[in-house]
Design an enzyme around this catalytic site. Sequence first.
Site, PDB file in Angstrom:
ATOM      1  N   TYR A 199     105.576  14.912  26.799  1.00 13.77           N
ATOM      2  CA  TYR A 199     106.694  15.848  26.654  1.00 13.77           C
ATOM      3  C   TYR A 199     107.303  16.107  28.030  1.00 13.77           C
ATOM      4  O   TYR A 199     106.590  16.365  28.995  1.00 13.77           O
ATOM      5  CB  TYR A 199     106.188  17.167  26.053  1.00 13.77           C
ATOM      6  CG  TYR A 199     107.278  18.196  25.820  1.00 13.77           C
ATOM      7  CD1 TYR A 199     108.267  17.989  24.855  1.00 13.77           C
ATOM      8  CD2 TYR A 199     107.327  19.380  26.567  1.00 13.77           C
ATOM      9  CE1 TYR A 199     109.267  18.931  24.636  1.00 13.77           C
ATOM     10  CE2 TYR A 199     108.322  20.332  26.341  1.00 13.77           C
ATOM     11  CZ  TYR A 199     109.284  20.104  25.377  1.00 13.77           C
ATOM     12  OH  TYR A 199     110.267  21.038  25.161  1.00 13.77           O
ATOM     13  N   ASP A 259     105.726  13.642  35.987  1.00 10.48           N
ATOM     14  CA  ASP A 259     106.053  14.967  35.463  1.00 10.48           C
ATOM     15  C   ASP A 259     104.800  15.820  35.595  1.00 10.48           C
ATOM     16  O   ASP A 259     103.908  15.769  34.749  1.00 10.48           O
ATOM     17  CB  ASP A 259     106.510  14.854  34.010  1.00 10.48           C
ATOM     18  CG  ASP A 259     106.760  16.223  33.383  1.00 10.48           C
ATOM     19  OD1 ASP A 259     106.503  17.239  34.064  1.00 10.48           O
ATOM     20  OD2 ASP A 259     107.199  16.267  32.225  1.00 10.48           O
ATOM     21  N   LYS A 303     106.097  25.709  35.263  1.00 13.22           N
ATOM     22  CA  LYS A 303     104.913  26.498  34.922  1.00 13.22           C
ATOM     23  C   LYS A 303     104.295  27.196  36.155  1.00 13.22           C
ATOM     24  O   LYS A 303     104.863  28.148  36.630  1.00 13.22           O
ATOM     25  CB  LYS A 303     103.915  25.635  34.147  1.00 13.22           C
ATOM     26  CG  LYS A 303     104.604  25.131  32.848  1.00 13.22           C
ATOM     27  CD  LYS A 303     103.737  24.510  31.809  1.00 13.22           C
ATOM     28  CE  LYS A 303     104.533  24.356  30.518  1.00 13.22           C
ATOM     29  NZ  LYS A 303     104.775  23.006  30.078  1.00 13.22           N
TER      30      LYS A 303
HETATM   31  C1  LIG Z   1     106.227  22.445  29.606  1.00 15.51           C
HETATM   32  C2  LIG Z   1     106.560  21.094  30.027  1.00 15.51           C
HETATM   33  C3  LIG Z   1     107.891  20.692  30.269  1.00 15.51           C
HETATM   34  C4  LIG Z   1     109.065  21.559  29.944  1.00 15.51           C
HETATM   35  O1  LIG Z   1     109.113  22.713  30.719  1.00 15.51           O
HETATM   36  P1  LIG Z   1     109.992  23.960  30.201  1.00 15.51           P
HETATM   37  O2  LIG Z   1     109.855  24.944  31.305  1.00 15.51           O
HETATM   38  O3  LIG Z   1     109.381  24.379  28.910  1.00 15.51           O
HETATM   39  O4  LIG Z   1     111.379  23.483  30.027  1.00 15.51           O
HETATM   40  C5  LIG Z   1     108.100  19.435  30.801  1.00 15.51           C
HETATM   41  N1  LIG Z   1     107.076  18.606  31.060  1.00 15.51           N
HETATM   42  C6  LIG Z   1     105.796  18.948  30.830  1.00 15.51           C
HETATM   43  C7  LIG Z   1     104.711  17.990  31.178  1.00 15.51           C
HETATM   44  C8  LIG Z   1     105.499  20.188  30.291  1.00 15.51           C
HETATM   45  O5  LIG Z   1     104.225  20.498  30.024  1.00 15.51           O
END
Ligand SMILES: *Cc1c(COP(=O)(O)O)cnc(C)c1O
Length: 428
Positions: A144, A239, A267
């Site tokens: 994601y 990511d 995060k």
């Molecule tokens: C949570 C998450 C996102 C998206 O971040 P948001 O602040 O919810 O837009 C992207 N990549 C990873 C790996 C994530 O866990």
Amino acid sequence: MKYQRSSKLFNEASEVIPGGVNSPVRAFKAVGGTPIFVDKAKGAYLYDVDGNRLIDYINSWGPMILGHAFPPVINAVVEKAKLGTSFGMPTEIETQIAELAISMVPNIDQIRFVNSGTEACMSAVRLARGFSAKEKIIKFAGCYHGHSDSFLIQAGSGAVTFGSPNSPGVTKGTAKDTLLATYNNLDSVAKLFEANPSQIACVIVEPVAGNMGCIPPQPGFLEGLRDLCDTHQSILVFDEVMTGFRLAKGGVQELSGVNADIICFGKVIGGGLPVGAFAARHEIMSYLAPLGPVYQAGTLSGNPLAMAAGFAMLKALDSDKQLFDRLAKKTAYLHKGIVRVLSAHQIEHTINRIGSMISVHFSKIPVLDFETASLANNERFKNFFHGMLAEGIYIAPSAYETWFITDALTYKDLDYTITAVEKVAKTL
Ligand SMILES: *Cc1c(COP(=O)(O)O)cnc(C)c1O
């Protein structure tokens, strides 16, 4: 436990907010039941509007690595707010957090702050495309990267075809530029490179996957991605929105020794305020506006409250030499306890863990990618979730999510949790 007030608030919210929530996973669709409305949180505990106390294993989906309402973060935000909350002009705190983040993470010279992980990944991909002058990207099924159009893609038919949209509103035109590979499978990536010569701008990957449960990379996987990207002059994007500042000070780059070209954060880096960021070496970052041609901007980017929260959080992580060991030990303790209990009750399980990320799959086969994650017993997970909730323990309301261990959890909390798993196991 009673949830009368949560139910009432959810009904009211559902009148004016689609599904009653501002992010779908909160609606408990995957496990059934009514979402819990939070009143406040402190340390390892959530307190809901009905007065229930829950031990929290989600921690705002990762940011609260030191526990809720961590005093240095709260104080930093309160003090900053007194000076005004947003100016749309530069402030010194932006440089301070940038310097600190760059000192903690290997292999980055510059960093740009945005407001979410989605924005960070979306901007990283635009930068990769601009820098490489190529258009297609490779992502992995089950990883994601936020809800930007290019990432809401599922596998098309056949292994080497284009992706197709997995949400209405994403155009076929966008989908055809995103190619889907299989996590932990280098061969699937090599095939996509071969089928699309000189067209792949970047490979974007969660270097430890956390959005199909927790799935660490198999030995050689990240190294192999690095080699493939080098061979094909493609950009490697890690990511690290979930893993950055959580698995180590320097994230998975530090853990694995593999360097990416662009790294995305979110995060933890915001300490619980809305912050994302992406970072790279000078050569790449100089392509970004206003220095270079790739456009990217944000009215509230680098917001002083958000930067103050993130700075206080990173300072705390940077100064605590034992933190990541302590977190890993607590997580391993929980892991061992759950295995003992589930095994005693002959409940099939696969538990993946790395550092302070852990997930329980009710499956007897190794969980290595999206397909193996989907083969787990989700009905059993639903019962497990509600059983744990009844014991006062809040785990993610979906079998595809990772649990995040916070430093605020005590061994007493962990023992209580393991005892609860034992009680629930008898009912599964
Ligand atoms: C949570 C998450 C996102 C998206 O971040 P948001 O602040 O919810 O837009 C992207 N990549 C990873 C790996 C994530 O866990």
